[in-house]
Design a protein around this motif. Structure first.
Motif, short mmCIF file in Angstrom:
data_model
loop_
_atom_site.label_atom_id
_atom_site.label_comp_id
_atom_site.label_asym_id
_atom_site.label_seq_id
_atom_site.Cartn_x
_atom_site.Cartn_y
_atom_site.Cartn_z
N HIS A 106 -36.96 23.18 -8.43
CA HIS A 106 -35.92 22.20 -8.73
C HIS A 106 -34.65 22.57 -7.98
CE1 HIS A 106 -33.62 19.88 -12.14
NE2 HIS A 106 -33.66 19.21 -11.01
N LEU A 107 -34.21 21.67 -7.09
CA LEU A 107 -33.01 21.89 -6.29
C LEU A 107 -31.92 20.94 -6.77
CD1 LEU A 107 -31.85 23.33 -3.66
CD2 LEU A 107 -32.45 21.20 -2.49
N THR A 108 -30.77 21.51 -7.14
CA THR A 108 -29.67 20.67 -7.60
C THR A 108 -28.37 21.08 -6.93
OG1 THR A 108 -29.23 22.12 -9.50
CG2 THR A 108 -30.70 20.25 -9.87
N SER A 109 -27.46 20.11 -6.83
CA SER A 109 -26.08 20.36 -6.45
C SER A 109 -25.25 19.37 -7.25
CB SER A 109 -25.88 20.17 -4.94
OG SER A 109 -25.97 18.80 -4.60
N GLN A 110 -24.02 19.19 -6.85
CA GLN A 110 -23.17 18.26 -7.60
C GLN A 110 -23.75 16.84 -7.59
OE1 GLN A 110 -18.93 18.65 -6.99
NE2 GLN A 110 -18.58 16.46 -7.32
N ASN A 111 -24.37 16.47 -6.46
CA ASN A 111 -24.89 15.11 -6.33
C ASN A 111 -26.39 15.01 -6.12
OD1 ASN A 111 -22.14 13.88 -6.20
ND2 ASN A 111 -22.02 15.05 -4.29
N ILE A 112 -27.06 16.15 -6.02
CA ILE A 112 -28.50 16.18 -5.72
C ILE A 112 -29.27 16.67 -6.94
CG2 ILE A 112 -30.30 17.19 -4.26
CD1 ILE A 112 -28.10 17.55 -2.10
N ALA A 131 -34.07 18.15 3.74
CA ALA A 131 -33.08 17.36 4.46
C ALA A 131 -32.71 16.08 3.73
CB ALA A 131 -33.63 17.00 5.86
N ARG A 132 -31.54 15.60 4.06
CA ARG A 132 -31.12 14.30 3.54
C ARG A 132 -31.94 13.19 4.19
NH1 ARG A 132 -24.80 12.30 3.04
NH2 ARG A 132 -25.21 10.20 2.22
N ASN A 133 -32.32 13.42 5.47
CA ASN A 133 -33.18 12.49 6.19
C ASN A 133 -34.26 13.30 6.89
OD1 ASN A 133 -34.45 10.55 7.74
ND2 ASN A 133 -32.59 9.82 8.76
N SER A 134 -35.46 13.28 6.37
CA SER A 134 -36.54 14.11 6.92
C SER A 134 -36.98 13.67 8.31
CB SER A 134 -37.74 14.11 5.97
OG SER A 134 -38.24 12.80 5.78
N GLU A 135 -36.64 12.45 8.71
CA GLU A 135 -37.00 12.00 10.05
C GLU A 135 -36.20 12.74 11.12
OE1 GLU A 135 -36.67 7.79 10.33
OE2 GLU A 135 -38.24 7.39 8.83
N THR A 136 -35.10 13.33 10.75
CA THR A 136 -34.27 14.05 11.71
C THR A 136 -34.88 15.39 12.09
OG1 THR A 136 -32.29 13.00 10.78
CG2 THR A 136 -31.95 14.96 12.14
N TYR A 137 -35.55 16.04 11.12
CA TYR A 137 -36.04 17.40 11.32
C TYR A 137 -37.54 17.46 11.14
CZ TYR A 137 -31.07 18.37 10.71
OH TYR A 137 -29.70 18.37 10.84
N SER A 138 -38.23 17.81 12.19
CA SER A 138 -39.69 17.90 12.16
C SER A 138 -40.13 18.94 11.14
CB SER A 138 -40.23 18.27 13.55
OG SER A 138 -41.62 18.44 13.53
N GLY A 139 -41.10 18.58 10.31
CA GLY A 139 -41.65 19.51 9.33
C GLY A 139 -40.82 19.65 8.07
N ILE A 141 -38.86 18.31 4.48
CA ILE A 141 -39.07 17.38 3.38
C ILE A 141 -37.72 16.78 3.01
CG2 ILE A 141 -41.10 18.59 2.52
CD1 ILE A 141 -39.39 19.74 0.28
N GLN A 142 -37.72 15.65 2.36
CA GLN A 142 -36.48 14.93 2.10
C GLN A 142 -36.14 14.94 0.62
OE1 GLN A 142 -35.98 11.22 4.28
NE2 GLN A 142 -35.08 10.22 2.49
N TRP A 143 -34.88 15.32 0.33
CA TRP A 143 -34.47 15.20 -1.06
C TRP A 143 -34.23 13.74 -1.37
CZ3 TRP A 143 -30.26 18.13 1.56
CH2 TRP A 143 -29.10 17.39 1.79
N THR A 144 -34.31 13.40 -2.62
CA THR A 144 -34.24 11.99 -3.02
C THR A 144 -32.87 11.68 -3.59
OG1 THR A 144 -35.25 12.65 -5.12
CG2 THR A 144 -36.69 11.73 -3.44
N GLY A 145 -32.05 11.02 -2.77
CA GLY A 145 -30.74 10.58 -3.22
C GLY A 145 -29.71 11.70 -3.23
N GLY A 146 -28.45 11.30 -3.17
CA GLY A 146 -27.37 12.27 -3.26
C GLY A 146 -27.02 12.87 -1.92
N ARG A 147 -25.95 13.65 -1.92
CA ARG A 147 -25.44 14.27 -0.70
C ARG A 147 -24.77 15.59 -1.05
NH1 ARG A 147 -19.97 13.88 -0.76
NH2 ARG A 147 -19.02 12.37 -2.21
N LEU A 148 -24.53 16.39 -0.03
CA LEU A 148 -23.77 17.62 -0.19
C LEU A 148 -22.27 17.31 -0.09
CD1 LEU A 148 -25.94 20.02 1.99
CD2 LEU A 148 -25.69 20.10 -0.49
N GLU A 149 -21.49 17.97 -0.90
CA GLU A 149 -20.04 17.80 -0.82
C GLU A 149 -19.51 18.44 0.46
OE1 GLU A 149 -17.75 16.21 -2.74
OE2 GLU A 149 -19.42 15.35 -3.88
N ASN A 150 -18.47 17.83 1.04
CA ASN A 150 -17.92 18.32 2.30
C ASN A 150 -16.89 19.43 2.13
OD1 ASN A 150 -19.47 16.52 3.74
ND2 ASN A 150 -17.86 14.98 3.94
N ASP A 151 -16.50 19.72 0.89
CA ASP A 151 -15.51 20.77 0.70
C ASP A 151 -16.11 21.97 -0.05
OD1 ASP A 151 -15.74 19.34 -1.67
OD2 ASP A 151 -13.68 18.61 -1.65
#
Length: 223
Positions: A106-112, A131-139, A141-151
């Motif tokens: 289970h992976l969590t952050s403020q928004n994930i 990854a936020r978008n698994s199509e960007t990085y070969s191999g 997996i993509q988390w479902t919804g949410g983003r990492l905070e920039n600060d």
């Protein structure tokens, strides 16, 4: 014969006796009938147990220090045409000599809030990019919804038994490296042997833009 005048019958009916019910409700019992592991996180958890046993709970293997958060791309550089939506990622590293099945981690952050699905392995000495978008990085997996905070944000990884695996709270200001904050670098662990809860264990990746997802960190290169 006893009229129990001034006395109290015990659970056996004996006047003035001292036999009592145990916590299981048994007269003269020793609690053994309802003693067991009362920790829901244990392999041998007994939902019917009332009395907690002493050291009888059995726990699965701990992955703390084995699967670590190794690289974070929390604010990709728009100046390099790397958007947050496509280039954010969290990289895990397996420090052990055995492959590890991550089903149910289970992976969590403020928004994930993401639970890793079935049949996801991380090889010994290997990497897994989430990854936020698994199509960007070969191999990856993509988390479902949410983003990492920039600060600042807290990334928490637990296993399928809800036991702590790793935790990192990063920041975009000193003493944390500042270049990963939209400067083109990622935040990478200098060495997997370091305490990744400490800012001094991290540095900005030498590889620009976007670091080394799925590969050894540039901090460990021979350059």
């Amino acid at each position: 014969w006893c009229d129990c005048d001034g006395n109290v019958e015990d659970c056996t009916g004996e006047c003035g006796g001292d036999t009592q019910f145990d916590e299981c409700g048994e007269c003269g019992g020793d609690n053994s009938a309802c003693t067991g592991c009362t920790d829901p996180n244990a392999d041998n958890y007994d939902p019917d147990a009332i009395v907690s046993c002493d050291g009888c709970c059995e726990y699965p293997e701990s992955y703390e220090g084995i699967i670590i958060i190794n690289e974070i791309n929390y604010n990709p550089a728009a100046s390099y045409d790397q958007s947050d939506e496509d280039y954010e990622f969290i990289e895990l590293y397996n420090t052990s000599n055995e492959s590890v099945l991550l089903d149910g981690f289970h992976l969590t952050s403020q928004n994930i809030d993401f639970v890793i699905g079935d049949d996801v392995w991380i090889s010994h000495g290997g990497y897994l990019v989430i990854a936020r978008n698994s199509e960007t990085y070969s191999g990856s997996i993509q988390w479902t919804g949410g983003r990492l905070e920039n600060d600042t944000d807290s990334i928490d990884l637990k296993d399928s038994y809800d036991m702590e695996v790793d935790f990192v709270q990063y920041d975009d200001g000193p003493p944390w490296p500042t270049e990963p904050d939209a400067g083109g670098s990622t935040l990478e662990l200098i060495s997997p042997n370091l305490d990744n809860s400490l800012a001094e264990s991290w540095q900005a990746s030498y590889v620009l833009p976007g670091g080394t997802p799925g590969e050894p960190n540039s901090a460990n290169s021979e350059d």
